[in-house]
Design a protein around this motif. Structure first.
Motif, PDB file in Angstrom:
ATOM      1  N   GLU A 181       0.721  -1.064  -0.027  1.00  0.00           N
ATOM      2  CA  GLU A 181      -0.125   0.319   0.082  1.00  0.00           C
ATOM      3  C   GLU A 181       0.871   0.833  -0.338  1.00  0.00           C
ATOM      4  O   GLU A 181       1.726   1.410   0.367  1.00  0.00           O
ATOM      5  N   SER A 182       0.404   2.927  -0.712  1.00  0.00           N
ATOM      6  CA  SER A 182       0.753   3.671  -0.917  1.00  0.00           C
ATOM      7  C   SER A 182       0.820   4.635   1.370  1.00  0.00           C
ATOM      8  O   SER A 182      -0.191   4.227   2.058  1.00  0.00           O
ATOM      9  N   PRO A 183       1.720   4.435   1.533  1.00  0.00           N
ATOM     10  CA  PRO A 183       2.121   4.946   2.634  1.00  0.00           C
ATOM     11  C   PRO A 183       1.091   6.373   3.171  1.00  0.00           C
ATOM     12  O   PRO A 183       0.168   6.698   4.306  1.00  0.00           O
ATOM     13  N   LEU A 184       0.332   6.582   1.725  1.00  0.00           N
ATOM     14  CA  LEU A 184      -0.354   7.933   2.163  1.00  0.00           C
ATOM     15  C   LEU A 184      -2.029   7.409   2.416  1.00  0.00           C
ATOM     16  O   LEU A 184      -2.888   8.174   2.774  1.00  0.00           O
ATOM     17  N   ARG A 185      -2.393   6.351   2.126  1.00  0.00           N
ATOM     18  CA  ARG A 185      -3.441   5.673   1.841  1.00  0.00           C
ATOM     19  C   ARG A 185      -3.952   4.652   3.137  1.00  0.00           C
ATOM     20  O   ARG A 185      -4.842   3.947   3.891  1.00  0.00           O
ATOM     21  N   VAL A 186      -2.377   4.590   4.234  1.00  0.00           N
ATOM     22  CA  VAL A 186      -2.351   3.088   4.896  1.00  0.00           C
ATOM     23  C   VAL A 186      -4.145   3.442   6.178  1.00  0.00           C
ATOM     24  O   VAL A 186      -4.819   2.128   6.121  1.00  0.00           O
ATOM     25  N   LYS A 187      -4.120   3.950   6.462  1.00  0.00           N
ATOM     26  CA  LYS A 187      -5.373   4.526   7.448  1.00  0.00           C
ATOM     27  C   LYS A 187      -6.722   4.492   6.734  1.00  0.00           C
ATOM     28  O   LYS A 187      -7.139   3.672   7.887  1.00  0.00           O
ATOM     29  N   GLU A 188      -6.773   4.621   6.257  1.00  0.00           N
ATOM     30  CA  GLU A 188      -8.096   4.426   5.212  1.00  0.00           C
ATOM     31  C   GLU A 188      -8.468   3.190   4.309  1.00  0.00           C
ATOM     32  O   GLU A 188      -9.667   2.797   4.838  1.00  0.00           O
ATOM     33  N   THR A 189      -6.913   2.181   4.487  1.00  0.00           N
ATOM     34  CA  THR A 189      -7.285   0.965   4.032  1.00  0.00           C
ATOM     35  C   THR A 189      -7.593  -0.132   5.386  1.00  0.00           C
ATOM     36  O   THR A 189      -7.933  -0.834   5.299  1.00  0.00           O
ATOM     37  N   ILE A 190      -6.629   0.618   6.689  1.00  0.00           N
ATOM     38  CA  ILE A 190      -7.229  -0.663   8.041  1.00  0.00           C
ATOM     39  C   ILE A 190      -8.721  -0.089   8.342  1.00  0.00           C
ATOM     40  O   ILE A 190      -8.976  -1.135   9.109  1.00  0.00           O
ATOM     41  N   GLU A 191      -9.495   1.053   7.942  1.00  0.00           N
ATOM     42  CA  GLU A 191     -10.188   1.516   7.769  1.00  0.00           C
ATOM     43  C   GLU A 191     -11.584   0.404   7.031  1.00  0.00           C
ATOM     44  O   GLU A 191     -12.520   0.261   7.678  1.00  0.00           O
ATOM     45  N   VAL A 192     -11.223  -0.142   6.394  1.00  0.00           N
ATOM     46  CA  VAL A 192     -11.708  -0.649   5.340  1.00  0.00           C
ATOM     47  C   VAL A 192     -11.878  -1.535   5.911  1.00  0.00           C
ATOM     48  O   VAL A 192     -12.559  -2.142   5.748  1.00  0.00           O
ATOM     49  N   ILE A 193     -10.582  -2.474   6.185  1.00  0.00           N
ATOM     50  CA  ILE A 193     -10.283  -3.666   6.545  1.00  0.00           C
ATOM     51  C   ILE A 193     -10.967  -3.695   7.950  1.00  0.00           C
ATOM     52  O   ILE A 193     -12.272  -5.075   8.261  1.00  0.00           O
ATOM     53  N   GLY A 194     -11.637  -3.033   8.592  1.00  0.00           N
ATOM     54  CA  GLY A 194     -12.070  -3.252   9.829  1.00  0.00           C
ATOM     55  C   GLY A 194     -13.806  -3.059   9.628  1.00  0.00           C
ATOM     56  O   GLY A 194     -14.744  -3.861  10.020  1.00  0.00           O
ATOM     57  N   GLU A 226      -5.714   4.289  16.442  1.00  0.00           N
ATOM     58  CA  GLU A 226      -5.355   4.611  16.915  1.00  0.00           C
ATOM     59  C   GLU A 226      -3.849   5.609  16.725  1.00  0.00           C
ATOM     60  O   GLU A 226      -3.010   6.308  16.962  1.00  0.00           O
ATOM     61  N   LYS A 227      -3.052   3.904  16.438  1.00  0.00           N
ATOM     62  CA  LYS A 227      -1.506   4.470  16.524  1.00  0.00           C
ATOM     63  C   LYS A 227      -0.737   4.579  14.883  1.00  0.00           C
ATOM     64  O   LYS A 227       0.269   5.175  15.353  1.00  0.00           O
ATOM     65  N   ILE A 228      -0.918   4.155  14.199  1.00  0.00           N
ATOM     66  CA  ILE A 228      -0.948   4.874  12.526  1.00  0.00           C
ATOM     67  C   ILE A 228      -1.374   6.221  12.533  1.00  0.00           C
ATOM     68  O   ILE A 228      -2.410   6.632  12.535  1.00  0.00           O
ATOM     69  N   SER A 229       0.011   7.002  11.778  1.00  0.00           N
ATOM     70  CA  SER A 229      -0.294   8.541  11.760  1.00  0.00           C
ATOM     71  C   SER A 229      -0.279   8.352  10.355  1.00  0.00           C
ATOM     72  O   SER A 229      -1.040   8.544   9.788  1.00  0.00           O
ATOM     73  N   SER A 230       1.208   9.602  10.229  1.00  0.00           N
ATOM     74  CA  SER A 230       1.819   8.973   9.003  1.00  0.00           C
ATOM     75  C   SER A 230       3.001   7.987   8.836  1.00  0.00           C
ATOM     76  O   SER A 230       3.396   8.128   9.891  1.00  0.00           O
ATOM     77  N   LYS A 233       6.681   6.661   6.027  1.00  0.00           N
ATOM     78  CA  LYS A 233       6.991   7.681   4.977  1.00  0.00           C
ATOM     79  C   LYS A 233       7.503   5.657   4.182  1.00  0.00           C
ATOM     80  O   LYS A 233       7.441   5.060   5.117  1.00  0.00           O
ATOM     81  N   GLY A 234       7.647   5.347   3.329  1.00  0.00           N
ATOM     82  CA  GLY A 234       8.431   4.356   2.944  1.00  0.00           C
ATOM     83  C   GLY A 234       7.865   3.635   1.960  1.00  0.00           C
ATOM     84  O   GLY A 234       6.232   3.828   2.141  1.00  0.00           O
ATOM     85  N   GLU A 235       8.507   2.290   1.813  1.00  0.00           N
ATOM     86  CA  GLU A 235       6.807   0.972   1.500  1.00  0.00           C
ATOM     87  C   GLU A 235       6.557   0.662   2.711  1.00  0.00           C
ATOM     88  O   GLU A 235       6.342   0.295   3.577  1.00  0.00           O
ATOM     89  N   VAL A 236       5.040   0.083   2.596  1.00  0.00           N
ATOM     90  CA  VAL A 236       4.071   0.217   3.161  1.00  0.00           C
ATOM     91  C   VAL A 236       3.749  -1.429   3.149  1.00  0.00           C
ATOM     92  O   VAL A 236       2.903  -1.127   1.432  1.00  0.00           O
ATOM     93  N   VAL A 237       3.179  -2.488   3.459  1.00  0.00           N
ATOM     94  CA  VAL A 237       2.742  -3.573   3.524  1.00  0.00           C
ATOM     95  C   VAL A 237       1.342  -4.223   4.643  1.00  0.00           C
ATOM     96  O   VAL A 237       2.616  -3.510   6.041  1.00  0.00           O
TER      97      VAL A 237
END
Length: 67
Positions: A6-19, A51-55, A57-61
């Motif tokens: 995932e793009s680091p810019l979309r991680v929080k949104e993706t976690i919300e979708v998983i939830g 709550e933990k993830i804010s912003s 950088k870099g490659e995210v899995v």
């Protein structure tokens, strides 16, 4: 296990979708900068990681457990 590169810019949104799709108690791992000097792993449920993830950088899995 679901695995998302995932793009680091979309991680929080993706976690919300998983939830929303698999439940707030779904176990998730966010791994950043794998195989590099600043490798970092964050683990917890969807609710905890929101709550933990804010912003980031870099490659995210993102890895999550499919029930």
């Amino acid at each position: 296990t679901g695995i998302i590169y995932e793009s680091p810019l979309r991680v929080k949104e993706t976690i919300e979708v998983i939830g929303k799709n698999f439940g707030e108690d779904t176990k998730v791992v966010v791994a950043r900068e794998l195989t590099k000097e600043h490798e970092e792993w964050t683990r917890g449920s969807v609710a905890e990681l929101k709550e933990k993830i804010s912003s980031l950088k870099g490659e995210v899995v993102i890895l999550f457990r499919l029930n």
